[in-house]
Each structure stands twice: as C-alpha cells, then as structure tokens.
Design an enzyme around this catalytic site. Structure first.
Site, PDB file in Angstrom:
ATOM      1  N   ASP A 131       0.800  -1.214   0.000  1.00  0.00           N
ATOM      2  CA  ASP A 131       0.000   0.000   0.000  1.00  0.00           C
ATOM      3  C   ASP A 131       0.844   1.282   0.000  1.00  0.00           C
ATOM      4  OD1 ASP A 131      -2.332   1.520   0.155  1.00  0.00           O
ATOM      5  OD2 ASP A 131      -2.375   1.498   2.331  1.00  0.00           O
ATOM      6  N   LEU A 155     -11.789  -5.421  -2.030  1.00  0.00           N
ATOM      7  CA  LEU A 155     -11.820  -6.822  -2.429  1.00  0.00           C
ATOM      8  C   LEU A 155     -12.593  -7.642  -1.397  1.00  0.00           C
ATOM      9  CD1 LEU A 155     -10.294  -8.423  -4.843  1.00  0.00           C
ATOM     10  CD2 LEU A 155      -9.100  -9.512  -2.940  1.00  0.00           C
ATOM     11  N   CYS A 196     -23.491   4.452   3.134  1.00  0.00           N
ATOM     12  CA  CYS A 196     -22.375   5.409   3.128  1.00  0.00           C
ATOM     13  C   CYS A 196     -22.852   6.783   3.606  1.00  0.00           C
ATOM     14  CB  CYS A 196     -21.770   5.520   1.733  1.00  0.00           C
ATOM     15  SG  CYS A 196     -20.382   6.681   1.669  1.00  0.00           S
ATOM     16  N   SER A 214     -12.750   8.281   4.992  1.00  0.00           N
ATOM     17  CA  SER A 214     -11.334   7.933   5.171  1.00  0.00           C
ATOM     18  C   SER A 214     -10.439   9.007   4.547  1.00  0.00           C
ATOM     19  CB  SER A 214     -11.028   6.568   4.545  1.00  0.00           C
ATOM     20  OG  SER A 214     -11.609   5.540   5.303  1.00  0.00           O
ATOM     21  N   LYS A 221      -5.493  17.348   3.925  1.00  0.00           N
ATOM     22  CA  LYS A 221      -4.699  18.122   4.876  1.00  0.00           C
ATOM     23  C   LYS A 221      -5.344  19.469   5.201  1.00  0.00           C
ATOM     24  CE  LYS A 221      -1.968  14.707   4.717  1.00  0.00           C
ATOM     25  NZ  LYS A 221      -2.277  13.625   5.678  1.00  0.00           N
ATOM     26  N   CYS A 239     -13.006   4.995   8.223  1.00  0.00           N
ATOM     27  CA  CYS A 239     -14.430   4.661   8.307  1.00  0.00           C
ATOM     28  C   CYS A 239     -14.606   3.203   7.898  1.00  0.00           C
ATOM     29  CB  CYS A 239     -15.239   5.572   7.381  1.00  0.00           C
ATOM     30  SG  CYS A 239     -17.008   5.205   7.338  1.00  0.00           S
ATOM     31  N   ASP A 240     -15.476   2.486   8.614  1.00  0.00           N
ATOM     32  CA  ASP A 240     -15.729   1.069   8.310  1.00  0.00           C
ATOM     33  C   ASP A 240     -17.179   0.800   7.914  1.00  0.00           C
ATOM     34  OD1 ASP A 240     -13.131   0.186   8.842  1.00  0.00           O
ATOM     35  OD2 ASP A 240     -13.537  -0.138  10.969  1.00  0.00           O
TER      36      ASP A 240
END
Length: 308
Positions: A131, A155, A196, A214, A221, A239-240
């Site tokens: 990543d 995924l 969402c 996220s 910034k 965020c999940d």
C-alpha cells in the site's frame, strides 16, 4: 509436477505458514482493462487532493516498469478483523488502525517470503509492496483469483469477507498462474451504497474518494468542507461503515496477529477522553500506529469537526 507448479505450491505453502490469509499469482503484464477506468477516475477528480494518484500512471498499469524483468505478481491478503471493538458512543477509528502499523509488519513478512524463495529456488529478484507504491493492488488480487471487487471498491473473499490488507511481491520468476476471479457475488445488494454517510459510493461500482470519510479524516490536509458537517457519524480516523454493513463480513474471523492487538485504553476511551487528548497521550497510545499519519493536529481537527 513441473517446476512452475512446484515453485507456486512452495510459495503458497510458505505464505500460509507466515500467516497470510490468501495467496494468488498472476502474470506480470499490462492492465489493459484498468487503464481507461483509472484515467476516467482521475479525470472526474475522484482522487480529491491525493495528487500522488496522478503520478506514475504507466507504472500503476504495468508492474514490469516497477521491477526489471518482472514475470509474476504474487498477491497476498492478511487478516485484521479484531475480536474486540471500541466502546459504543465514542469517536471511532477504523479497525485496521487498532494495532501497530500494518505497513511494517506485512513488509517484514514479504521480505521473509522473498528470502525463502531465494533459499529454495535460487537467485530471484523482486520488490515488496504494501500500500505504498503505484500498484493497483485490488486489480492484481482479482487477477490472481483472491476475490472480487465489491461495490465499495474493496476486495471481497467469499469465506473471509473484506477486513484484510492486500500486499504484493513482484518477482522475475515465471510461475503457474491462477485463474482470475470473474464472478461478482454482490448481485443486486446495495447495502454499502445505501449506508455510506457521505454518498461516496456511486451506483456504477465507483467510489468518489473526495467524499469518502477515510479521505476526509486522513488524506485531506486542509479543512474538512462544511458540507460534511453532521454526516461523519463520529468517525475521526477512517471509516468502516461500508464493510460493517456488507453481508459477506458475517464470515470474518478474528485475526491471530498479536501486533494488531490494540491497547486496552484505546478501546475504552470515551468522547470526553478524546476531547481532552494531549500530545503525550496521543504519542503513547499511537506510538507504532498508522494513526500517527494524521498527526496529533489532524486528530484534533477531526474531533473538532465532528463533535456536536
């Protein structure tokens, strides 16, 4: 058993021994289907202020430009689903950031895997990616048969859900390649789109990154745009939501990586604790955490934006 098959079996066995959830292998080649998608995504400005996404366009699509003589892309997944979560009613951070920074932990395992390949097969050159480089990891994971890209762009694996990291080992060794994963098992489900908080997930299986929580809490910034006031659902780092509502994540099992275990104090912190956070406490709780990326000032900005 031919050599390519033998080498591939060895690599998958060692990956499992090192704790990886899945391992798939694809031929290092140009990502023809992804090229127009990436170009359109960038043209639409869905990357927001993540200007680095505009860089190395060719390298993102061709791993042979990242590793000289690249023949194979080994995609790996590593579970981070926790056994415990934060107290209800507190400001929230993404589950992936509960423990120590995954970049270092997984990269060490990739280096060990590359060394094992060299010890077993002979001199094999390659690079490890977690990543942090221009690699379209989800495209390669799908190409190597690990799963399919859900509507939330993450995924998904049938037996494990989506709470896992992806990593790659790109090497100059020809191997036996897995069949790409071609079936989309999301079907007509739209739970992630509907849930969402900022409508970042579009109906055409695309995510507008500039609206994603996220992105707003980590990548951005500057000040968070006022249009998102009251929409953040107490998420202060990542965020999940799209994963929490996904039906496939009912199969998620807690990880066995001790370095991902959070400090007890982190899980028990209340909103008041977060609002009274000091630089000293931040440095202590997040000493080796990915949360350090947003810095103490970033966390304070996020808390100030989402508090009532």
């Amino acid at each position: 058993m031919n050599r390519r098959k033998q080498y591939s079996s060895f690599i998958k066995e060692q990956a499992k021994r090192l704790g990886f959830l899945g391992c798939g292998i694809a031929k290092a080649d140009f990502l023809e289907e992804e090229a127009p998608r990436l170009e359109e995504w960038l043209q639409n400005g869905y990357h927001g202020e993540m200007r680095y996404m505009e860089n190395h366009f060719d390298k993102r699509l061709d791993p042979r430009l990242l590793v000289d003589g690249a023949k194979s892309v080994i995609s790996l997944s590593y579970n981070y689903f926790p056994s415990e979560v934060q107290e209800e009613g507190s400001y929230k951070i993404s589950k992936y950031a509960y423990g120590q920074d995954y970049h270092h932990i997984i990269k060490d395992k990739l280096r060990e895997l590359l060394q094992l390949i060299n010890d077993e097969i002979g001199e094999v050159s390659g690079r490890c990616f977690v990543d942090s480089a221009p690699v379209l990891e989800r495209a390669w994971a799908e190409k190597s048969g690990l799963g399919w890209n859900g509507k939330h762009s993450l995924l998904i694996q049938k037996q494990q859900g989506s709470f896992f990291f992806l990593a790659e080992l790109i090497i100059d060794l020809e191997l036996e390649y897995d069949e790409p994963f071609k079936t989309d098992h999301c079907g007509s489900c739209t739970r992630c789109i509907d849930a969402c908080p900022t409508q970042a997930i579009l109906p055409n299986n695309t995510v507008d990154g500039s609206k994603c929580i996220s992105y707003l809490t980590i990548e951005l910034k500057d000040a968070i745009p006022s249009e998102f006031k009251g929409e953040m659902q107490d998420w202060m780092f990542g965020c999940d939501v799209c994963q929490d509502v996904c039906p496939w994540n009912r199969f998620s099992q807690p990880h066995e990586e001790s370095l991902f275990t959070p400090q007890e104090s982190l899980l028990q912190m209340t909103k008041r604790d977060w609002q009274e956070l000091t630089q000293e406490t931040f440095s202590k709780v997040f000493k080796k955490s990915a949360v350090k990326r947003t810095k103490f000032s970033g966390i304070l900005r996020n808390i100030d934006f989402i508090k009532e």
